[in-house]
Design a protein around this motif. Sequence first.
Motif, PDB file in Angstrom:
ATOM      1  N   ILE A 187      -6.981 -10.905   8.629  1.00  0.00           N
ATOM      2  CA  ILE A 187      -6.690 -10.404   7.293  1.00  0.00           C
ATOM      3  C   ILE A 187      -6.332  -8.940   7.475  1.00  0.00           C
ATOM      4  O   ILE A 187      -7.051  -8.208   8.136  1.00  0.00           O
ATOM      5  N   ASP A 188      -5.218  -8.560   6.889  1.00  0.00           N
ATOM      6  CA  ASP A 188      -4.810  -7.172   7.038  1.00  0.00           C
ATOM      7  C   ASP A 188      -5.585  -6.281   6.093  1.00  0.00           C
ATOM      8  O   ASP A 188      -5.592  -6.515   4.886  1.00  0.00           O
ATOM      9  N   THR A 189      -6.210  -5.284   6.636  1.00  0.00           N
ATOM     10  CA  THR A 189      -6.879  -4.306   5.790  1.00  0.00           C
ATOM     11  C   THR A 189      -6.332  -2.936   6.147  1.00  0.00           C
ATOM     12  O   THR A 189      -5.825  -2.732   7.245  1.00  0.00           O
ATOM     13  N   GLY A 190      -6.461  -2.024   5.237  1.00  0.00           N
ATOM     14  CA  GLY A 190      -5.970  -0.683   5.539  1.00  0.00           C
ATOM     15  C   GLY A 190      -6.107   0.255   4.367  1.00  0.00           C
ATOM     16  O   GLY A 190      -6.647  -0.097   3.327  1.00  0.00           O
ATOM     17  N   LEU A 191      -5.645   1.457   4.587  1.00  0.00           N
ATOM     18  CA  LEU A 191      -5.671   2.482   3.546  1.00  0.00           C
ATOM     19  C   LEU A 191      -4.292   2.552   2.920  1.00  0.00           C
ATOM     20  O   LEU A 191      -3.317   2.835   3.607  1.00  0.00           O
ATOM     21  N   SER A 192      -4.204   2.283   1.636  1.00  0.00           N
ATOM     22  CA  SER A 192      -2.910   2.323   0.971  1.00  0.00           C
ATOM     23  C   SER A 192      -2.624   3.728   0.458  1.00  0.00           C
ATOM     24  O   SER A 192      -3.486   4.363  -0.115  1.00  0.00           O
ATOM     25  N   ARG A 193      -1.417   4.167   0.695  1.00  0.00           N
ATOM     26  CA  ARG A 193      -1.016   5.495   0.235  1.00  0.00           C
ATOM     27  C   ARG A 193       0.394   5.399  -0.326  1.00  0.00           C
ATOM     28  O   ARG A 193       1.136   4.468   0.001  1.00  0.00           O
ATOM     29  N   ASN A 205      -9.815   8.800   5.649  1.00  0.00           N
ATOM     30  CA  ASN A 205     -10.911   7.927   5.258  1.00  0.00           C
ATOM     31  C   ASN A 205     -12.024   8.720   4.584  1.00  0.00           C
ATOM     32  O   ASN A 205     -12.563   8.305   3.559  1.00  0.00           O
TER      33      ASN A 205
END
Lengths: 192, 157
Positions: free
Chosen positions: A33-39, A140
């Motif tokens: 599952i792709d997770t990440g910080l959206s900007r 983060n």
Amino acid sequence: MPRREGGTFNAASMADIAFLLLIFFLVATTMDIDTGLSRKLPPMPDRNAQQDNKQIKERNVFVVLINAQDQLMVEGNPLDIRRLRDEAKEFIANPNNLSKLPEKELREVPYFGEYMVPKGIISLQNDRGTSYGMYIKVQNELAAAYNELRDELAMSKFGKRYENLISEQQDAVKDIYPQIISEAEPKNIGGN
Amino acid sequence: MAKFQRKGKGATPEISTASLPDIIFMLLFFFMVSTVMRETTTKVSQHLPGATEVKKLERKSLVSYIYIGQPKRTFQGMYGTEPRIQLNDAFARVNDIRDYITSEREKRDENERPLMTTSLKVDENTRMGTVTDVKQELRKANALKINYSTRKVETID
């Protein structure tokens, strides 16, 4: 012609066929599952547009610099990354109305009525030599500062965590603590 | 009176394998439903940084990927050890990103285009210079929604 009896056919190979399919799917698919910080990136400045003359007061900007050695400088002082979150929270919320920290503006916010909304923004600058790992750590921590503030506000107002609020309430909390992290146009300051 | 019968020698009863296909099919369906097709093979090393404040990336069909990292061992002879950009299945240069974004956009439905996201899968040890160049190209291509791909971790050391 004798009628065939309704005998059973040999189902032993069925398992093999199913295994074959199973192995194919195991190999050809991924489960991550792709997770990440959206900007959101700022749009490219228009070349013909006039220079934006609107100055932002110094007290309203929280300057975070990362150099090529992955060291942090926050508001002119070197800082350890472990203290960044608290410093950022202090800056964004300005709980004691200090004159060094951002101004507040009286605004009408749904659910909250008239509320003193802080006007601080965070400015993040990095060098070309900064490592990506460090950059993500800083991003983060800053995101965490905003999330903690939102959680605290949601807790005190609605008695729930931010993520459990209904979307109108979330928007109201977001109005008070909008996540503004501005990134400067790239510069090469620290050599390699 | 009850008679004691000696069990037959050797002839152990066979386990019925009739339900075996069913079990395997069950596994198969589980994997078919819960996974997605692998689309690209990464040619660059991918050790993603960890973060705690992550969000799940929704609508995978609207996501295009940019991989950055050191080429894997087998490609190092040809492409060196400096971090490289990979688009789809091939190594690319920074200038290729705009064409890539345009072609990705063409593939999507008109009304879904504003929702497109670019996921940056960048190795932890890459220098920000490369990443900044990529981000500048994305701004020029007007692909402003990005997502820094990270692993979810509980605490950062």
